[in-house]
Design a protein around this motif. Structure first.
Motif, PDB file in Angstrom:
ATOM      1  N   GLN A   1       2.527  -4.926  10.622  1.00 30.90           N
ATOM      2  CA  GLN A   1       3.291  -3.698  10.422  1.00 30.90           C
ATOM      3  C   GLN A   1       2.669  -2.797   9.358  1.00 30.90           C
ATOM      4  OE1 GLN A   1       7.427  -4.604   9.635  1.00 30.90           O
ATOM      5  NE2 GLN A   1       7.667  -5.797  11.513  1.00 30.90           N
ATOM      6  N   ARG A   2       1.558  -3.205   8.783  1.00 33.03           N
ATOM      7  CA  ARG A   2       0.942  -2.420   7.718  1.00 33.03           C
ATOM      8  C   ARG A   2       0.057  -1.310   8.279  1.00 33.03           C
ATOM      9  NH1 ARG A   2      -0.531  -7.219   3.313  1.00 33.03           N
ATOM     10  NH2 ARG A   2       1.592  -8.120   3.266  1.00 33.03           N
ATOM     11  N   PHE A   3      -0.382  -0.464   7.367  1.00 31.76           N
ATOM     12  CA  PHE A   3      -1.019   0.795   7.745  1.00 31.76           C
ATOM     13  C   PHE A   3      -2.150   0.616   8.758  1.00 31.76           C
ATOM     14  CE2 PHE A   3      -3.900   4.333   7.333  1.00 31.76           C
ATOM     15  CZ  PHE A   3      -3.077   5.437   7.171  1.00 31.76           C
ATOM     16  N   TRP A   4      -3.137  -0.199   8.446  1.00 26.96           N
ATOM     17  CA  TRP A   4      -4.303  -0.275   9.309  1.00 26.96           C
ATOM     18  C   TRP A   4      -3.997  -0.947  10.637  1.00 26.96           C
ATOM     19  CZ3 TRP A   4      -7.925   2.962   8.511  1.00 26.96           C
ATOM     20  CH2 TRP A   4      -8.198   3.416   7.216  1.00 26.96           C
ATOM     21  N   ALA A   5      -3.059  -1.899  10.626  1.00 22.78           N
ATOM     22  CA  ALA A   5      -2.676  -2.537  11.882  1.00 22.78           C
ATOM     23  C   ALA A   5      -1.978  -1.554  12.801  1.00 22.78           C
ATOM     24  CB  ALA A   5      -1.773  -3.736  11.602  1.00 22.78           C
ATOM     25  N   VAL A   6      -1.111  -0.722  12.221  1.00 19.00           N
ATOM     26  CA  VAL A   6      -0.408   0.274  13.033  1.00 19.00           C
ATOM     27  C   VAL A   6      -1.387   1.342  13.520  1.00 19.00           C
ATOM     28  CG1 VAL A   6       1.398   2.045  13.038  1.00 19.00           C
ATOM     29  CG2 VAL A   6       1.812  -0.169  11.935  1.00 19.00           C
ATOM     30  N   ALA A   7      -2.333   1.729  12.663  1.00 22.28           N
ATOM     31  CA  ALA A   7      -3.350   2.705  13.084  1.00 22.28           C
ATOM     32  C   ALA A   7      -4.146   2.165  14.273  1.00 22.28           C
ATOM     33  CB  ALA A   7      -4.274   3.035  11.922  1.00 22.28           C
ATOM     34  N   ARG A   8      -4.526   0.894  14.213  1.00 21.73           N
ATOM     35  CA  ARG A   8      -5.261   0.303  15.342  1.00 21.73           C
ATOM     36  C   ARG A   8      -4.404   0.261  16.597  1.00 21.73           C
ATOM     37  NH1 ARG A   8      -7.223  -3.108  11.159  1.00 21.73           N
ATOM     38  NH2 ARG A   8      -5.578  -4.630  11.598  1.00 21.73           N
ATOM     39  N   ARG A   9      -3.118  -0.055  16.419  1.00 24.64           N
ATOM     40  CA  ARG A   9      -2.213  -0.084  17.580  1.00 24.64           C
ATOM     41  C   ARG A   9      -2.111   1.299  18.214  1.00 24.64           C
ATOM     42  NH1 ARG A   9       2.869  -2.137  19.386  1.00 24.64           N
ATOM     43  NH2 ARG A   9       3.200  -1.035  21.373  1.00 24.64           N
ATOM     44  N   LEU A  10      -1.959   2.324  17.397  1.00 20.64           N
ATOM     45  CA  LEU A  10      -1.872   3.686  17.930  1.00 20.64           C
ATOM     46  C   LEU A  10      -3.163   4.073  18.646  1.00 20.64           C
ATOM     47  CD1 LEU A  10      -0.098   5.493  14.942  1.00 20.64           C
ATOM     48  CD2 LEU A  10       0.898   4.991  17.181  1.00 20.64           C
ATOM     49  N   ARG A  11      -4.286   3.710  18.054  1.00 16.55           N
ATOM     50  CA  ARG A  11      -5.565   4.046  18.678  1.00 16.55           C
ATOM     51  C   ARG A  11      -5.702   3.363  20.040  1.00 16.55           C
ATOM     52  NH1 ARG A  11      -9.989   6.640  17.018  1.00 16.55           N
ATOM     53  NH2 ARG A  11      -9.077   6.950  14.954  1.00 16.55           N
ATOM     54  N   SER A  12      -5.213   2.123  20.135  1.00 23.76           N
ATOM     55  CA  SER A  12      -5.293   1.403  21.406  1.00 23.76           C
ATOM     56  C   SER A  12      -4.393   2.015  22.469  1.00 23.76           C
ATOM     57  CB  SER A  12      -4.936  -0.067  21.204  1.00 23.76           C
ATOM     58  OG  SER A  12      -3.543  -0.233  20.950  1.00 23.76           O
ATOM     59  N   GLU A  13      -3.339   2.706  22.022  1.00 28.20           N
ATOM     60  CA  GLU A  13      -2.406   3.330  22.958  1.00 28.20           C
ATOM     61  C   GLU A  13      -2.905   4.671  23.486  1.00 28.20           C
ATOM     62  OE1 GLU A  13       0.254   2.190  24.260  1.00 28.20           O
ATOM     63  OE2 GLU A  13       1.003   0.561  22.990  1.00 28.20           O
ATOM     64  N   ARG A  14      -3.941   5.215  22.863  1.00 26.28           N
ATOM     65  CA  ARG A  14      -4.497   6.514  23.272  1.00 26.28           C
ATOM     66  C   ARG A  14      -3.402   7.602  23.305  1.00 26.28           C
ATOM     67  NH1 ARG A  14      -9.668   5.864  24.999  1.00 26.28           N
ATOM     68  NH2 ARG A  14     -10.331   3.725  25.529  1.00 26.28           N
ATOM     69  N   ILE A  15      -2.865   7.870  22.143  1.00 24.92           N
ATOM     70  CA  ILE A  15      -1.757   8.811  21.998  1.00 24.92           C
ATOM     71  C   ILE A  15      -2.236  10.249  22.164  1.00 24.92           C
ATOM     72  CG2 ILE A  15       0.063   9.620  20.456  1.00 24.92           C
ATOM     73  CD1 ILE A  15       0.439   6.716  21.331  1.00 24.92           C
ATOM     74  N   ASP A  16      -1.596  10.994  23.038  1.00 25.75           N
ATOM     75  CA  ASP A  16      -1.965  12.400  23.262  1.00 25.75           C
ATOM     76  C   ASP A  16      -1.408  13.318  22.183  1.00 25.75           C
ATOM     77  OD1 ASP A  16      -3.370  12.238  25.895  1.00 25.75           O
ATOM     78  OD2 ASP A  16      -1.435  11.433  26.528  1.00 25.75           O
ATOM     79  N   ALA A  17      -0.218  12.992  21.670  1.00 26.00           N
ATOM     80  CA  ALA A  17       0.397  13.847  20.648  1.00 26.00           C
ATOM     81  C   ALA A  17       1.315  13.007  19.777  1.00 26.00           C
ATOM     82  CB  ALA A  17       1.179  14.996  21.278  1.00 26.00           C
ATOM     83  N   ALA A  18       1.417  13.389  18.518  1.00 27.17           N
ATOM     84  CA  ALA A  18       2.338  12.750  17.579  1.00 27.17           C
ATOM     85  C   ALA A  18       3.240  13.816  16.987  1.00 27.17           C
ATOM     86  CB  ALA A  18       1.573  12.028  16.476  1.00 27.17           C
ATOM     87  N   LEU A  19       4.522  13.548  16.951  1.00 26.49           N
ATOM     88  CA  LEU A  19       5.490  14.434  16.303  1.00 26.49           C
ATOM     89  C   LEU A  19       5.975  13.727  15.055  1.00 26.49           C
ATOM     90  CD1 LEU A  19       8.301  16.491  17.992  1.00 26.49           C
ATOM     91  CD2 LEU A  19       8.716  15.222  15.895  1.00 26.49           C
ATOM     92  N   LEU A  20       5.806  14.384  13.898  1.00 24.75           N
ATOM     93  CA  LEU A  20       6.118  13.767  12.608  1.00 24.75           C
ATOM     94  C   LEU A  20       7.427  14.302  12.052  1.00 24.75           C
ATOM     95  CD1 LEU A  20       2.579  14.075  10.931  1.00 24.75           C
ATOM     96  CD2 LEU A  20       3.406  12.309  12.522  1.00 24.75           C
ATOM     97  N   PHE A  21       8.482  13.525  12.127  1.00 24.18           N
ATOM     98  CA  PHE A  21       9.723  13.913  11.456  1.00 24.18           C
ATOM     99  C   PHE A  21       9.610  13.752   9.937  1.00 24.18           C
ATOM    100  CE2 PHE A  21      11.397  12.856  15.762  1.00 24.18           C
ATOM    101  CZ  PHE A  21      11.955  14.088  16.055  1.00 24.18           C
ATOM    102  N   PRO A  22       9.005  12.679   9.416  1.00 20.59           N
ATOM    103  CA  PRO A  22       8.821  12.588   7.957  1.00 20.59           C
ATOM    104  C   PRO A  22       7.783  13.605   7.486  1.00 20.59           C
ATOM    105  CG  PRO A  22       8.551  10.431   9.021  1.00 20.59           C
ATOM    106  CD  PRO A  22       8.528  11.466  10.102  1.00 20.59           C
ATOM    107  N   ASN A  23       7.962  14.065   6.244  1.00 24.20           N
ATOM    108  CA  ASN A  23       7.045  15.049   5.680  1.00 24.20           C
ATOM    109  C   ASN A  23       5.939  14.420   4.845  1.00 24.20           C
ATOM    110  OD1 ASN A  23       8.263  17.461   6.675  1.00 24.20           O
ATOM    111  ND2 ASN A  23       9.894  17.220   5.165  1.00 24.20           N
ATOM    112  N   SER A  24       5.815  13.109   4.856  1.00 25.75           N
ATOM    113  CA  SER A  24       4.878  12.432   3.964  1.00 25.75           C
ATOM    114  C   SER A  24       3.432  12.633   4.395  1.00 25.75           C
ATOM    115  CB  SER A  24       5.190  10.937   3.907  1.00 25.75           C
ATOM    116  OG  SER A  24       4.908  10.321   5.157  1.00 25.75           O
ATOM    117  N   PHE A  25       2.550  12.607   3.406  1.00 30.69           N
ATOM    118  CA  PHE A  25       1.111  12.652   3.673  1.00 30.69           C
ATOM    119  C   PHE A  25       0.702  11.416   4.467  1.00 30.69           C
ATOM    120  CE2 PHE A  25      -3.337  11.945   2.826  1.00 30.69           C
ATOM    121  CZ  PHE A  25      -3.895  13.215   2.812  1.00 30.69           C
ATOM    122  N   ARG A  26       1.298  10.261   4.128  1.00 38.30           N
ATOM    123  CA  ARG A  26       0.938   9.007   4.785  1.00 38.30           C
ATOM    124  C   ARG A  26       1.182   9.062   6.289  1.00 38.30           C
ATOM    125  NH1 ARG A  26       3.815   5.934   1.943  1.00 38.30           N
ATOM    126  NH2 ARG A  26       2.245   5.135   0.522  1.00 38.30           N
ATOM    127  N   ALA A  27       2.298   9.660   6.705  1.00 34.64           N
ATOM    128  CA  ALA A  27       2.600   9.735   8.134  1.00 34.64           C
ATOM    129  C   ALA A  27       1.540  10.540   8.873  1.00 34.64           C
ATOM    130  CB  ALA A  27       3.980  10.356   8.350  1.00 34.64           C
TER     131      ALA A  27
END
Length: 356
Positions: free
Chosen positions: A66-92
């Motif tokens: 559930q940590r940052f790099w694991a989630v980043a790898r998961r998203l990359r594997s999903e080939r996401i076309d678009a992300a909508l960010l409800f949080p305003n954080s830099f991290r998101a």
């Protein structure tokens, strides 16, 4: 678009306020797969919803997957076309970019503008300062920027069969089906003690609801508020006031009992928005926080706020005398509650479900 990641807000109530925007994105892209990215503690808010193919839990201090790099790898594997960010954080925003999301939609705050895709949305400001405006409207702006129609303001939640079974057990445990009305009291708030209305005031309100309306009263709580809920029920000195203090607790249970109730009286906290999402009347007692941030335009809501020179201060703990909350009397809250009970009785279909 084939796949869209929705980064959910980090507060329970904010997730509920994002549901019109989520629903609008789902309607705008009916063939796309939606993935929710969220903190583990808000995942159950959207449990039972038909919108998402999967929920990706993101916790920088949680299990390794559930940590940052694991989630980043998961998203990359999903080939996401678009992300909508409800949080305003830099991290998101950074996570979305490193996760390979093709388009990243969010508000340009906290120096993250270079990580976002056009159009870059700015929050409402006045002379360089942020002005309190309804979060639900800001969330809707994000959905429109992604290509949806105007989402409107109707919030929506769902329960699971397990949630309903647990609520059925609570109804049976306390015999709540025998009451013509069931009112819920929610005295807690994750934000901080400054949002709390006095426990003795909640107890006095519970007595009024029992004696003047014939309602059964159930006091809700989170894990940190068990003793408060227990004390309110005991201090009410009524055999018709019960609490969840000794029950297993979950957001799912809270959703399910709110869904079948006649009324909720609450502090400015997440369950306030559960009531609106299930179309249940709700009285909210405001103290240190700006009502303008969390206005949802719900017609079955009464918001009580006492104007004081020191507020709204947005402080988690009051360093004065807590006058913004202690000055709101049980009589005033009962009058608001009784008015809602008279105007919005529970529909017959819900009566049948509630008594199950």
């Amino acid at each position: 678009m084939n796949r869209i990641a929705l980064f959910l807000p980090n507060w329970v109530g904010d997730v509920v306020m994002a549901t019109p925007a989520i629903r609008a994105v789902r309607a705008a892209y009916p063939a796309a797969e939606l993935l929710a990215v969220c903190k583990p503690y808000v995942a159950d808010v959207v449990a039972g919803a038909p919108w998402f193919r999967d929920v990706i839990r993101f916790d920088k201090s949680g299990p390794r997957d559930q940590r940052f790099w694991a989630v980043a790898r998961r998203l990359r594997s999903e080939r996401i076309d678009a992300a909508l960010l409800f949080p305003n954080s830099f991290r998101a925003a950074l996570l979305a970019r490193l996760g390979g999301c093709g388009r990243v939609v969010g508000f340009s705050r906290y120096g993250r503008g270079f990580l976002l895709s056009p159009p870059k949305l700015d929050a409402t400001t006045e002379r360089g300062r942020f002005v309190p405006t309804p979060i639900i409207d800001d969330y809707n702006r994000l959905a429109v920027a992604l290509g949806s129609a105007d989402p409107g303001h109707r919030m929506e939640l769902f329960t699971t069969p397990a949630d309903e079974a647990t609520a059925d057990a609570v109804w049976k445990q306390f015999g709540l089906g025998r009451y013509g009305r069931v009112a819920l009291l929610n005295p807690g708030a994750a934000f901080g003690a400054a949002k709390f209305w006095p426990g003795d005031s909640f107890a006095a309100l519970a007595r009024m609801l029992v004696q003047r309306t014939g309602a059964g009263v159930l006091v809700l709580c989170g894990p940190a508020e068990r003793e408060l809920a227990r004390r309110i029920a005991e201090t009410s000195r009524s055999p018709h006031v019960y609490s969840l203090a000794d029950n297993p607790l979950s957001l799912g249970l809270t959703k399910a009992v709110v869904r079948r109730s006649d009324l909720l009286v609450t502090t400015d906290s997440g369950p306030r928005h559960f009531a609106a999402a299930f179309d249940r009347p709700v009285v909210t007692i405001f103290g240190p926080t700006h009502l303008e941030w969390t206005e949802t335009y719900f017609p079955k809501a009464v918001n009580l706020r006492l104007k004081v020179p020191c507020g709204p201060c947005q402080q988690r703990v009051c360093h004065l005398d807590h006058r913004c909350m202690t000055g709101i009397t049980p009589d005033a809250v009962f009058a608001a509650a009784a008015g809602l009970l008279g105007r919005f009785p529970l529909p017959l279909s819900a009566e049948v479900r509630r008594a199950a």
